[in-house]
Design a protein around this motif. Sequence first.
Motif, mmCIF file in Angstrom:
data_model
loop_
_atom_site.group_PDB
_atom_site.id
_atom_site.type_symbol
_atom_site.label_atom_id
_atom_site.label_comp_id
_atom_site.label_asym_id
_atom_site.label_seq_id
_atom_site.Cartn_x
_atom_site.Cartn_y
_atom_site.Cartn_z
ATOM 1 N N ASN A 142 0.531 3.021 -2.421
ATOM 2 C CA ASN A 142 0.062 2.500 -1.141
ATOM 3 C C ASN A 142 -0.034 0.984 -1.195
ATOM 4 O O ASN A 142 -0.667 0.436 -2.091
ATOM 5 C CB ASN A 142 -1.337 3.034 -0.818
ATOM 6 N N VAL A 143 0.594 0.345 -0.225
ATOM 7 C CA VAL A 143 0.410 -1.100 -0.092
ATOM 8 C C VAL A 143 -0.693 -1.316 0.932
ATOM 9 O O VAL A 143 -0.589 -0.864 2.072
ATOM 10 C CB VAL A 143 1.711 -1.790 0.352
ATOM 11 N N VAL A 144 -1.778 -1.946 0.503
ATOM 12 C CA VAL A 144 -2.933 -2.136 1.373
ATOM 13 C C VAL A 144 -2.880 -3.504 2.043
ATOM 14 O O VAL A 144 -3.143 -3.650 3.224
ATOM 15 C CB VAL A 144 -4.249 -1.977 0.569
ATOM 16 N N LYS A 196 -9.938 9.781 -7.866
ATOM 17 C CA LYS A 196 -10.035 10.234 -6.466
ATOM 18 C C LYS A 196 -9.998 9.085 -5.463
ATOM 19 O O LYS A 196 -9.033 8.882 -4.776
ATOM 20 C CB LYS A 196 -11.284 11.088 -6.244
ATOM 21 N N LYS A 197 -11.105 8.327 -5.376
ATOM 22 C CA LYS A 197 -11.215 7.338 -4.308
ATOM 23 C C LYS A 197 -11.285 5.922 -4.872
ATOM 24 O O LYS A 197 -12.032 5.631 -5.791
ATOM 25 C CB LYS A 197 -12.471 7.637 -3.488
ATOM 26 N N ASN A 198 -10.490 5.045 -4.285
ATOM 27 C CA ASN A 198 -10.509 3.650 -4.688
ATOM 28 C C ASN A 198 -11.526 2.905 -3.839
ATOM 29 O O ASN A 198 -11.334 2.707 -2.650
ATOM 30 C CB ASN A 198 -9.108 3.053 -4.482
ATOM 31 N N ASP A 199 -12.602 2.458 -4.466
ATOM 32 C CA ASP A 199 -13.603 1.718 -3.685
ATOM 33 C C ASP A 199 -13.597 0.228 -4.052
ATOM 34 O O ASP A 199 -14.551 -0.489 -3.783
ATOM 35 C CB ASP A 199 -15.005 2.330 -3.874
ATOM 36 N N ALA A 200 -12.522 -0.216 -4.654
ATOM 37 C CA ALA A 200 -12.435 -1.633 -5.029
ATOM 38 C C ALA A 200 -12.257 -2.503 -3.787
ATOM 39 O O ALA A 200 -11.597 -2.114 -2.833
ATOM 40 C CB ALA A 200 -11.266 -1.841 -5.982
ATOM 41 N N LYS A 201 -12.881 -3.658 -3.831
ATOM 42 C CA LYS A 201 -12.678 -4.638 -2.751
ATOM 43 C C LYS A 201 -11.362 -5.380 -3.001
ATOM 44 O O LYS A 201 -10.903 -5.482 -4.123
ATOM 45 C CB LYS A 201 -13.825 -5.657 -2.757
ATOM 46 N N PHE A 202 -10.788 -5.911 -1.927
ATOM 47 C CA PHE A 202 -9.597 -6.779 -2.004
ATOM 48 C C PHE A 202 -8.388 -6.083 -2.623
ATOM 49 O O PHE A 202 -7.621 -6.695 -3.356
ATOM 50 C CB PHE A 202 -9.901 -8.057 -2.788
ATOM 51 N N THR A 203 -8.228 -4.822 -2.328
ATOM 52 C CA THR A 203 -7.072 -4.105 -2.876
ATOM 53 C C THR A 203 -5.779 -4.583 -2.233
ATOM 54 O O THR A 203 -5.703 -4.750 -1.014
ATOM 55 C CB THR A 203 -7.236 -2.590 -2.664
ATOM 56 N N ILE A 204 -4.782 -4.804 -3.069
ATOM 57 C CA ILE A 204 -3.450 -5.174 -2.601
ATOM 58 C C ILE A 204 -2.560 -3.941 -2.566
ATOM 59 O O ILE A 204 -1.822 -3.728 -1.618
ATOM 60 C CB ILE A 204 -2.865 -6.261 -3.524
ATOM 61 N N ALA A 205 -2.649 -3.154 -3.613
ATOM 62 C CA ALA A 205 -1.854 -1.923 -3.667
ATOM 63 C C ALA A 205 -2.532 -0.938 -4.597
ATOM 64 O O ALA A 205 -3.331 -1.329 -5.458
ATOM 65 C CB ALA A 205 -0.443 -2.227 -4.149
ATOM 66 N N ALA A 245 -5.767 0.572 -9.087
ATOM 67 C CA ALA A 245 -5.873 -0.353 -7.962
ATOM 68 C C ALA A 245 -5.538 -1.758 -8.443
ATOM 69 O O ALA A 245 -6.012 -2.194 -9.490
ATOM 70 C CB ALA A 245 -7.285 -0.323 -7.381
ATOM 71 N N ILE A 246 -4.688 -2.429 -7.688
ATOM 72 C CA ILE A 246 -4.374 -3.827 -7.955
ATOM 73 C C ILE A 246 -5.123 -4.635 -6.906
ATOM 74 O O ILE A 246 -4.897 -4.442 -5.704
ATOM 75 C CB ILE A 246 -2.858 -4.074 -7.845
#
Length: 258
Positions: A27-29, A85-94, A105-106
């Motif tokens: 996923n590209v966020v 399961k869930k990515n709760d990182a801030k400022f995710t790029i992808a 998460a990047i």
Amino acid sequence: MPELPDLQVFSYNLAKLFKGKKLVKLNVVNGKRIRTPAAKLKKACEKSVLNDVYREGKELRFEFKNGNIIGLHLMLHGALKVFEKKNDAKFTIAELLFDNGKGLAITDFQGMATIYLNPKEKDAPDALSPAVNKKYLAEKLNSKGNIKNLLMDQHVIRGIGNAYADEILWDAKISPLSVANKIPATKVARLGKSIKTVLKKAEKQIRKEHPDLISGEIRDFLGVHNSRKKESPGGSKIKNVVIGGRKTYYTDEQAVYK
DNA sequence: AGAAATGTTGCGCT
DNA sequence: AAGCGCAACATTTC
């Protein structure tokens, strides 16, 4: 902001986590700095098995069994985070989701980290490559430029950043104020050795202190590029100067060639 | 609490 | 004309 030794450890640990796992979803966020269209990235790598993760210069590379490679440059502030399961990182790029239920998460609060498909071959050799030898250095240091700027120039050698440029020059006992083509041949040879030993020793140290590291940078063991230190390991007072717009730490143990 | 940190790119000056 | 300095990117950390 991680430098070569940190990235080397990350790549090792990422391979341990994800090698042999299939990429279920990409996923590209935040696509503003992604150099390959998201749809193309997805098509190239989704449903393929990750073959290996390795470092090239300051990039990380994710190589898939189908031959495609995702190149990742974390720039100044990029960071990696493994999630379940869930990515709760801030400022995710992808984010990359694998079939072991884990995701990577990047992130980058500055949004500057870059991702691209199949990065093209670069001319400059990696700092740890055997191609960076005294002959190569002698050739490239035949320049009126500042030695530290040349060490950090990714078109000359790939992988050396601000902190390790200082550490390498201190190890080689060459002042960062030196002009490249004034450095005697024996010292250039020594510089070549210092590049390898400083980087390899740092990698070993980081791995020892943080065996599972995939994010951040570890600098507490650095001898001179260290704001908390007043003296080098040799007992000399650490001085500061700005070179190439970056803070440079050095001591009088290092000879100036001008 | 305000500067420092970190890599790259691109532009302008010498 | 090679080499340097500066700004921009945006937030966190001391």
